[in-house]
Design an enzyme around this catalytic site. Structure first.
Site, PDB file in Angstrom:
ATOM      1  CD  GLU A 118      -3.177  -0.976   1.949  1.00  0.00           C
ATOM      2  OE1 GLU A 118      -3.212  -0.053   2.780  1.00  0.00           O
ATOM      3  OE2 GLU A 118      -4.112  -1.770   1.793  1.00  0.00           O
ATOM      4  CG  HIS A 229      -8.727   6.749   0.468  1.00  0.00           C
ATOM      5  ND1 HIS A 229      -8.589   6.502  -0.880  1.00  0.00           N
ATOM      6  CD2 HIS A 229      -8.161   5.699   1.105  1.00  0.00           C
ATOM      7  CE1 HIS A 229      -7.964   5.351  -1.040  1.00  0.00           C
ATOM      8  NE2 HIS A 229      -7.696   4.833   0.142  1.00  0.00           N
ATOM      9  NE  ARG A 271      -4.469   6.064   2.386  1.00  0.00           N
ATOM     10  CZ  ARG A 271      -5.135   5.219   3.137  1.00  0.00           C
ATOM     11  NH1 ARG A 271      -5.749   5.636   4.228  1.00  0.00           N
ATOM     12  NH2 ARG A 271      -5.199   3.947   2.805  1.00  0.00           N
ATOM     13  CG  HIS A 330     -10.285   7.146   4.321  1.00  0.00           C
ATOM     14  ND1 HIS A 330     -11.254   6.199   4.090  1.00  0.00           N
ATOM     15  CD2 HIS A 330      -9.134   6.458   4.559  1.00  0.00           C
ATOM     16  CE1 HIS A 330     -10.719   4.995   4.188  1.00  0.00           C
ATOM     17  NE2 HIS A 330      -9.448   5.122   4.481  1.00  0.00           N
ATOM     18  NE  ARG A 365      -5.390   5.938   8.159  1.00  0.00           N
ATOM     19  CZ  ARG A 365      -6.109   4.974   7.580  1.00  0.00           C
ATOM     20  NH1 ARG A 365      -6.220   3.800   8.164  1.00  0.00           N
ATOM     21  NH2 ARG A 365      -6.729   5.177   6.454  1.00  0.00           N
TER      22      ARG A 365
HETATM   23  C1  LIG Z   1     -13.966   2.406   3.624  1.00  0.00           C
HETATM   24  C2  LIG Z   1     -12.864   2.310   4.634  1.00  0.00           C
HETATM   25  C3  LIG Z   1     -11.773   1.485   4.415  1.00  0.00           C
HETATM   26  C4  LIG Z   1     -10.755   1.395   5.367  1.00  0.00           C
HETATM   27  N1  LIG Z   1      -9.726   0.516   5.162  1.00  0.00           N
HETATM   28  C5  LIG Z   1      -8.793   0.368   6.131  1.00  0.00           C
HETATM   29  C6  LIG Z   1      -7.772  -0.612   6.001  1.00  0.00           C
HETATM   30  O1  LIG Z   1      -7.716  -1.352   5.040  1.00  0.00           O
HETATM   31  N2  LIG Z   1      -6.857  -0.714   7.007  1.00  0.00           N
HETATM   32  C7  LIG Z   1      -6.872   0.077   8.119  1.00  0.00           C
HETATM   33  O2  LIG Z   1      -6.019  -0.051   8.995  1.00  0.00           O
HETATM   34  N3  LIG Z   1      -7.847   1.006   8.259  1.00  0.00           N
HETATM   35  C8  LIG Z   1      -8.804   1.150   7.307  1.00  0.00           C
HETATM   36  N4  LIG Z   1      -9.791   2.073   7.471  1.00  0.00           N
HETATM   37  C9  LIG Z   1      -9.854   2.810   8.743  1.00  0.00           C
HETATM   38  C10 LIG Z   1     -10.319   1.854   9.830  1.00  0.00           C
HETATM   39  O3  LIG Z   1     -11.324   1.024   9.300  1.00  0.00           O
HETATM   40  C11 LIG Z   1     -10.873   2.606  11.018  1.00  0.00           C
HETATM   41  O4  LIG Z   1      -9.990   3.602  11.422  1.00  0.00           O
HETATM   42  C12 LIG Z   1     -11.073   1.651  12.184  1.00  0.00           C
HETATM   43  O5  LIG Z   1     -11.846   0.546  11.773  1.00  0.00           O
HETATM   44  C13 LIG Z   1     -11.758   2.386  13.307  1.00  0.00           C
HETATM   45  O6  LIG Z   1     -12.180   1.455  14.254  1.00  0.00           O
HETATM   46  P1  LIG Z   1     -12.965   1.975  15.513  1.00  0.00           P
HETATM   47  O7  LIG Z   1     -13.368   0.770  16.278  1.00  0.00           O
HETATM   48  O8  LIG Z   1     -12.195   3.033  16.172  1.00  0.00           O
HETATM   49  O9  LIG Z   1     -14.260   2.707  14.895  1.00  0.00           O
HETATM   50  P2  LIG Z   1     -15.494   2.074  14.119  1.00  0.00           P
HETATM   51  O10 LIG Z   1     -15.159   0.783  13.492  1.00  0.00           O
HETATM   52  O11 LIG Z   1     -16.029   3.150  13.239  1.00  0.00           O
HETATM   53  O12 LIG Z   1     -16.538   1.773  15.267  1.00  0.00           O
HETATM   54  C14 LIG Z   1     -17.164   2.815  15.975  1.00  0.00           C
HETATM   55  C15 LIG Z   1     -18.308   2.226  16.773  1.00  0.00           C
HETATM   56  O13 LIG Z   1     -18.828   3.230  17.634  1.00  0.00           O
HETATM   57  C16 LIG Z   1     -20.247   3.267  17.513  1.00  0.00           C
HETATM   58  N5  LIG Z   1     -20.688   4.615  17.868  1.00  0.00           N
HETATM   59  C17 LIG Z   1     -20.469   5.783  17.237  1.00  0.00           C
HETATM   60  N6  LIG Z   1     -21.064   6.793  17.908  1.00  0.00           N
HETATM   61  C18 LIG Z   1     -21.659   6.246  18.998  1.00  0.00           C
HETATM   62  C19 LIG Z   1     -22.423   6.755  20.085  1.00  0.00           C
HETATM   63  N7  LIG Z   1     -22.693   8.065  20.211  1.00  0.00           N
HETATM   64  N8  LIG Z   1     -22.875   5.885  21.005  1.00  0.00           N
HETATM   65  C20 LIG Z   1     -22.593   4.557  20.938  1.00  0.00           C
HETATM   66  N9  LIG Z   1     -21.851   4.023  19.932  1.00  0.00           N
HETATM   67  C21 LIG Z   1     -21.414   4.857  18.987  1.00  0.00           C
HETATM   68  C22 LIG Z   1     -20.486   2.876  16.056  1.00  0.00           C
HETATM   69  O14 LIG Z   1     -21.799   2.436  15.854  1.00  0.00           O
HETATM   70  C23 LIG Z   1     -19.464   1.750  15.920  1.00  0.00           C
HETATM   71  O15 LIG Z   1     -19.964   0.564  16.503  1.00  0.00           O
HETATM   72  C24 LIG Z   1     -10.821   2.166   6.540  1.00  0.00           C
HETATM   73  C25 LIG Z   1     -11.909   3.007   6.761  1.00  0.00           C
HETATM   74  C26 LIG Z   1     -12.923   3.066   5.827  1.00  0.00           C
HETATM   75  C27 LIG Z   1     -14.090   3.974   6.083  1.00  0.00           C
END
Ligand SMILES: Cc1cc2nc3c(=O)[nH]c(=O)nc-3n(C[C@H](O)[C@H](O)[C@H](O)COP(=O)(O)OP(=O)(O)OC[C@H]3O[C@@H](n4cnc5c(N)ncnc54)[C@H](O)[C@@H]3O)c2cc1C
Length: 489
Positions: A118, A229, A271, A330, A365
């Site tokens: 990547e 992104h 990026r 992103h 990042r």
């Molecule tokens: C399309 C896409 C592709 C990506 N590809 C990659 C990749 O290949 N590799 C990589 O390292 N990163 C990638 N990323 C980034 C990575 O996916 C995220 O940074 C990471 O998954 C974030 O995880 P998280 O658990 O912090 O948040 P999330 O997975 O977004 O989870 C957040 C959680 O909090 C909950 N929530 C939000 N607000 C509230 C509230 N007020 N009350 C209760 N719950 C709430 C949501 O419902 C969800 O369950 C990608 C992101 C996207 C959008």
């Protein structure tokens, strides 16, 4: 009225959010905990959408030092070097954890784990699953494991509505069903991309976790750094979440071209560099395409099945057509400032994943470092909580919750124009003028105000923050803020 079930969780660690950041803390903890999941199957989570995979130095010619070097280079002078070294060092064991938890990571013909290349990585370093469905595979394996772990109590359909603190300590959590008295809360609420018009993340995610933490007095860090992104699919309606075309497509040799087929940038540069190059072409009236029609061994659709599905839904065939692309918000490098144990400045409040700011990413990042950060830091947070648990001290009296209002968010165009890829003092002031008056009672406006405020004060260009009125870099310095720093509306 509080649901009696919630009172029965008094004193338990309460994890808000069920993406990888929340799931990792829950699975690594040894004690009973509550996991809040607004949606039952990961909808609303970026984890579910992650395509490329997780970066870790496991290749035969790779080392954590090389991974750290690439991370520091992408972070443009603002990474916390100790954090970078610790997280990249933990990468190989994080891969083992995924395998132990049943994630079916892809393997090559020899049976070794397969690795994607990547952008801005000096070598192939990204483990993946399901071709381009890494996040969905990881989340589904981990949710399965959570279901089989009786000490983890999952509350579905519940959202965070406020953090209660007394005498500078976190003392409880307001959720949709009422109040949970606790002195241990882990925010894992993900991104704030929903503040922008074009984003790859679930639109519902508008930075409420950051807003609640700020309102409770927690310090925020690196708020100005929002990553765009370079290649979201620029087809279909403009106000919906934009499908992402993973960096792995460029890593596999897909060039970025103008309408006449001419290349105009280095596809695997960091990026921010690629996003600015595309934005400049679009500003000059060109169309920009990602061309995935000529992969050597396997066609696009065989390599990237989920992206192919999204293209088909937009009426495009990636095996035979070039794909129109545009940068989209992103990832947020900034967030709730945390130390090496994931502790925020408010005792009793931890943060993990995208809502947190550990210092790993600095000003930009490195691709696929966020899943790694969420998994590794989730373990460290769990260890910290298990090591320091104290009996719950009865509350004086929980203050009544003052929920944020939830009007429709109307500033996404302004965010896109003024706090997007190219920024200027005048535009940032105009954005603040609109957002600040709403910020007291409206979480998205509070988070947006912090982004604009931090961007206004960074009078230089660095990483993902580009000021047209200050295009050079000064000496690197991180910024952090609390609620009292914002001018009152
Ligand atoms: C399309 C896409 C592709 C990506 N590809 C990659 C990749 O290949 N590799 C990589 O390292 N990163 C990638 N990323 C980034 C990575 O996916 C995220 O940074 C990471 O998954 C974030 O995880 P998280 O658990 O912090 O948040 P999330 O997975 O977004 O989870 C957040 C959680 O909090 C909950 N929530 C939000 N607000 C509230 C509230 N007020 N009350 C209760 N719950 C709430 C949501 O419902 C969800 O369950 C990608 C992101 C996207 C959008």
């Amino acid at each position: 009225m509080t649901d009696p079930l919630l009172s029965s969780y008094t004193g338990w660690p309460v994890i808000i959010g069920s993406g990888l950041a929340g799931l990792s803390v829950a699975l690594h903890l040894k004690q009973p905990c509550v996991l809040l999941s607004p949606h039952p199957n990961g909808e609303g989570s970026s984890t579910q959408l992650a395509q490329g995979g997780m970066a870790a130095a496991i290749g035969p010619d790779d080392t954590p030092e090389d991974h750290a070097r690439d991370t520091l280079r992408a972070g443009a002078g603002l990474c916390d070097e100790a954090v970078v070294r610790a997280i990249t060092q933990a990468g190989p064991s994080a891969v083992e954890t995924l395998l132990r938890w049943g994630v079916p990571l892809a393997r090559d013909e020899s049976g070794s784990l397969a690795l994607h290349l990547e952008g801005a990585h000096s070598r192939p370093r990204v483990v993946y699953a399901g071709g381009d469905q890494s996040g969905a595979y990881i989340a589904s394996s981990l949710r399965e494991k959570v279901r089989a772990t009786s000490r983890i109590h999952v509350l579905t359909g519940q959202s965070l509505e406020g953090l209660h603190h007394e005498d500078g300590l976190l003392r409880g959590v307001w959720v949709s069903g009422g109040f949970i008295p606790t002195q241990c809360c882990i925010l894992a609420t993900g991104s704030c991309g929903g503040l922008y018009r074009h984003t790859t993340i679930p639109l519902s995610n508008k930075g409420m976790g950051i807003a609640h933490a700020a309102l409770a007095g927690a310090r925020l860090g690196d708020m100005e750094f929002t990553q765009f992104h370079p290649t979201s699919l620029a087809a279909g309606p403009t106000q919906t979440r934009r499908p992402l075309i993973s960096e792995a497509v460029r890593g596999a040799g897909g060039p970025l071209v103008l309408e006449n087929g001419e290349r105009f940038t280095e596809e695997l540069a960091p990026r921010d560099v690629v996003s600015r190059a595309i934005a400049a072409q679009l500003k000059d009236g060109h169309q920009v395409y990602l061309d995935g029609r000529h992969f050597k061994d396997r066609p696009f659709s065989a390599r990237f099945p989920a992206i192919t599905k999204a293209c088909h839904a937009a009426g495009l065939d990636p095996d035979t057509q070039r794909l129109p692309v545009k940068p989209a918000m992103h990832y947020h490098m900034g967030g709730i400032a945390v130390d090496h144990h994931g502790r925020s400045s408010l005792p009793g409040l931890w943060a993990n994943g995208e809502v947190a700011c550990t210092g790993l990413h600095g000003a930009n990042r490195l691709a696929s470092n966020s899943l790694l950060e969420a998994l590794v830091c989730g373990k460290w947070i769990a260890e910290d909580i298990d090591a320091h648990s104290t009996p719950f001290i009865p509350l004086r009296a929980p203050t009544p919750r003052v929920p944020f209002l939830s009007p429709t968010w109307t500033l996404n165009d302004l965010m896109e124009e003024q706090a997007g890829i190219l920024r200027h003092e005048d535009g940032l002031r105009a954005l603040l003028e609109k957002a600040l008056p709403l910020a007291r009672h409206y979480g998205p406006a509070l988070t947006a105000s912090f982004i604009a405020w931090a961007a206004l004060h960074r009078k230089e260009s660095r990483g993902s923050h580009w000021r047209e009125d200050a295009p050079t870099s000064r000496s690197p310095q991180r910024q952090s803020w609390t609620l009292v720093d914002l001018p009152s509306a």
